[in-house]
Enzyme design. Structure first.
Site, PDB file in Angstrom:
ATOM      1  N   THR A 180      57.977  58.608 105.034  1.00 48.14           N
ATOM      2  CA  THR A 180      57.017  59.204 105.972  1.00 48.14           C
ATOM      3  C   THR A 180      56.131  58.126 106.550  1.00 48.14           C
ATOM      4  O   THR A 180      55.594  57.304 105.811  1.00 48.14           O
ATOM      5  CB  THR A 180      56.108  60.187 105.207  1.00 48.14           C
ATOM      6  OG1 THR A 180      56.890  61.310 104.828  1.00 48.14           O
ATOM      7  CG2 THR A 180      54.937  60.658 106.051  1.00 48.14           C
ATOM      8  N   ARG A 208      59.716  75.168 103.957  1.00 46.04           N
ATOM      9  CA  ARG A 208      58.699  74.394 103.211  1.00 46.04           C
ATOM     10  C   ARG A 208      57.954  73.436 104.144  1.00 46.04           C
ATOM     11  O   ARG A 208      58.536  72.752 104.969  1.00 46.04           O
ATOM     12  CB  ARG A 208      59.394  73.609 102.096  1.00 46.04           C
ATOM     13  CG  ARG A 208      58.446  72.761 101.239  1.00 46.04           C
ATOM     14  CD  ARG A 208      58.349  71.336 101.732  1.00 46.04           C
ATOM     15  NE  ARG A 208      57.543  70.492 100.836  1.00 46.04           N
ATOM     16  CZ  ARG A 208      57.138  69.271 101.152  1.00 46.04           C
ATOM     17  NH1 ARG A 208      57.447  68.741 102.310  1.00 46.04           N
ATOM     18  NH2 ARG A 208      56.404  68.568 100.319  1.00 46.04           N
ATOM     19  N   VAL A 209      56.647  73.389 104.001  1.00 46.34           N
ATOM     20  CA  VAL A 209      55.811  72.455 104.760  1.00 46.34           C
ATOM     21  C   VAL A 209      54.988  71.662 103.754  1.00 46.34           C
ATOM     22  O   VAL A 209      54.450  72.237 102.802  1.00 46.34           O
ATOM     23  CB  VAL A 209      54.889  73.223 105.742  1.00 46.34           C
ATOM     24  CG1 VAL A 209      53.910  72.283 106.416  1.00 46.34           C
ATOM     25  CG2 VAL A 209      55.716  73.963 106.785  1.00 46.34           C
ATOM     26  N   ASP A 211      52.240  68.071 103.160  1.00 45.65           N
ATOM     27  CA  ASP A 211      50.880  67.680 103.543  1.00 45.65           C
ATOM     28  C   ASP A 211      50.803  67.049 104.939  1.00 45.65           C
ATOM     29  O   ASP A 211      49.755  67.089 105.582  1.00 45.65           O
ATOM     30  CB  ASP A 211      50.355  66.636 102.545  1.00 45.65           C
ATOM     31  CG  ASP A 211      51.238  65.386 102.527  1.00 45.65           C
ATOM     32  OD1 ASP A 211      52.480  65.536 102.522  1.00 45.65           O
ATOM     33  OD2 ASP A 211      50.706  64.269 102.551  1.00 45.65           O
ATOM     34  N   GLY A 232      54.063  60.693 100.132  1.00 45.80           N
ATOM     35  CA  GLY A 232      54.470  61.080  98.781  1.00 45.80           C
ATOM     36  C   GLY A 232      54.626  62.582  98.657  1.00 45.80           C
ATOM     37  O   GLY A 232      54.892  63.264  99.653  1.00 45.80           O
ATOM     38  N   GLY A 234      53.900  65.968  98.939  1.00 47.33           N
ATOM     39  CA  GLY A 234      52.892  66.682  99.719  1.00 47.33           C
ATOM     40  C   GLY A 234      52.155  67.757  98.959  1.00 47.33           C
ATOM     41  O   GLY A 234      50.953  67.962  99.154  1.00 47.33           O
TER      42      GLY A 234
HETATM   43  C1  SD4 Z   1      55.878  65.668 102.389  1.00 51.73           C
HETATM   44  N1  SD4 Z   1      54.363  63.833 102.243  1.00 51.73           N
HETATM   45  O1  SD4 Z   1      56.474  66.396 103.171  1.00 51.73           O
HETATM   46  C2  SD4 Z   1      55.628  64.242 102.774  1.00 51.73           C
HETATM   47  C3  SD4 Z   1      56.777  63.433 102.325  1.00 51.73           C
HETATM   48  C4  SD4 Z   1      56.498  61.988 102.199  1.00 51.73           C
HETATM   49  O2  SD4 Z   1      57.018  59.983 101.465  1.00 51.73           O
HETATM   50  O3  SD4 Z   1      55.457  61.483 102.503  1.00 51.73           O
HETATM   51  N2  SD4 Z   1      57.360  61.236 101.663  1.00 51.73           N
HETATM   52  O4  SD4 Z   1      55.508  66.055 101.279  1.00 51.73           O
END
Ligand code: SD4
Length: 318
Positions: A180, A208-209, A211, A232, A234
């Site tokens: 991300t 699914r959503v 952060d 990371g 979310g």
């Molecule tokens: C999420 N934070 O959809 C995002 C995924 C992500 O590194 O950042 N991956 O949860």
């Protein structure tokens, strides 16, 4: 007024006005610092944004153009075109932006559109709303002239089909060291803005959503204080409204580094060690100072400052 005081007052007015003339002179020569930071090894994206800032472009324009490079990169399997699909084989994207005025825009679970951070900016600038989801966001994009694109590449389809064989779902830590992308920029007007864009967790449940498109979780900017973005797992970021927390900690006087550390420790203290996952923050304050911290080792971010773009290895909790 006594003569001595009068002379002293005249004297001090003289000093003060001489000092303020000098300060004005110094200010005239002051070149505001520009800086861009972005999560993971997103070298080209951060370079693009940094160079735009050097040319005097606004922080939000730089951030949106910067992250677009990763959105268009089929090799990045967690952002935009080529992003890993949900478990039904559909790639759905989340993104948000926030500017120095506190305006923000967000799109969630969007299919068939590559540049979703730009779309989030369009939601902010061209609609009366902050957030559009799914079909509504896609239809808005088409109405604005965005091209409809199948986001599932042959490679990500192949990997998904492989995954279908045993359907083992677990968030993968530090996927291929590019992930991300969240970006924070400060421009020549000393204004801060940011963007965050993702395809979310690989093989997530349909709908699914995470952060990343949630203002305050994936991204937060307060132009008086600073900004933060998260990457990371979310679900864990949302539980502590992570990016907002980092900015609020900076408001209380913490440096960007201290604020990221404290926000990560909050998540760690809420979880047991067996529960392995990654969360990382990067932050920048109004002075252009930056910081970062992650739970797991291996998190890096890009830092463009004084015309140089370098990868920085973040400190981590473990
Ligand atoms: C999420 N934070 O959809 C995002 C995924 C992500 O590194 O950042 N991956 O949860």
């Amino acid at each position: 007024m006594k003569r001595r005081n009068f002379i002293f007052d005249i004297f001090s007015v003289g000093i003060v006005s001489a000092m303020s003339t000098k300060l004005r002179a110094v200010n005239l020569n002051f070149t505001p610092m520009v800086r861009s930071i972005s999560t993971w090894k997103t070298t080209e994206a951060n370079q693009k944004a940094g160079q735009m800032l050097d040319k005097g472009e606004h922080a939000l324009d730089a951030a949106v153009a910067g992250v677009a490079i990763e959105e268009e990169n089929p090799k990045n399997t967690t952002v935009g075109y080529g992003g890993a699909p949900d478990r039904t084989g559909k790639v759905t994207l989340d993104a948000c932006v926030m500017n120095h005025l506190g305006d923000c825009g967000s799109v969630v679970a969007v299919e068939n559109i590559v540049n979703v951070a730009r779309l989030a900016k369009d939601v902010m600038e061209k609609t009366p709303h902050v957030m559009l989801s799914g079909k509504g966001a896609e239809e808005f994009a088409i109405s604005q002239g965005y091209k409809k694109t199948d986001l599932l590449t042959d490679q990500s389809k192949k990997e998904w089909e492989e995954w279908l064989k045993d359907q083992d779902y677990r968030p993968i830590i530090n996927i291929e060291n590019h992930d991300t992308i969240g970006m924070l920029c400060i421009d020549k007007n000393n204004n801060l803005s940011g963007a965050c864009t993702t395809s979310g967790l690989a093989y997530k449940m349909k709908g699914r959503v995470g952060d990343s498109p949630i203002i305050g979780s994936g991204l937060f900017i307060d132009n008086k204080i600073g900004g933060a973005v998260a990457t990371g797992l979310g679900e864990e970021v949302v539980k502590t409204v992570g990016s907002f927390l980092v900015v609020e900690l900076m408001r209380q006087g913490l440096s960007p580094q201290e604020a990221c550390e404290k926000a990560v420790k909050r998540i760690v203290s809420n979880n047991s060690q067996e529960n392995k996952f990654q969360v990382a923050y990067i932050a920048m304050n109004k002075k252009g100072e930056v910081g970062s911290y992650s739970i797991e080792p291996g998190f890096t971010y890009m830092d463009y400052v004084n015309g140089k773009n370098k990868e920085v290895f973040s400190k981590s909790e473990l």
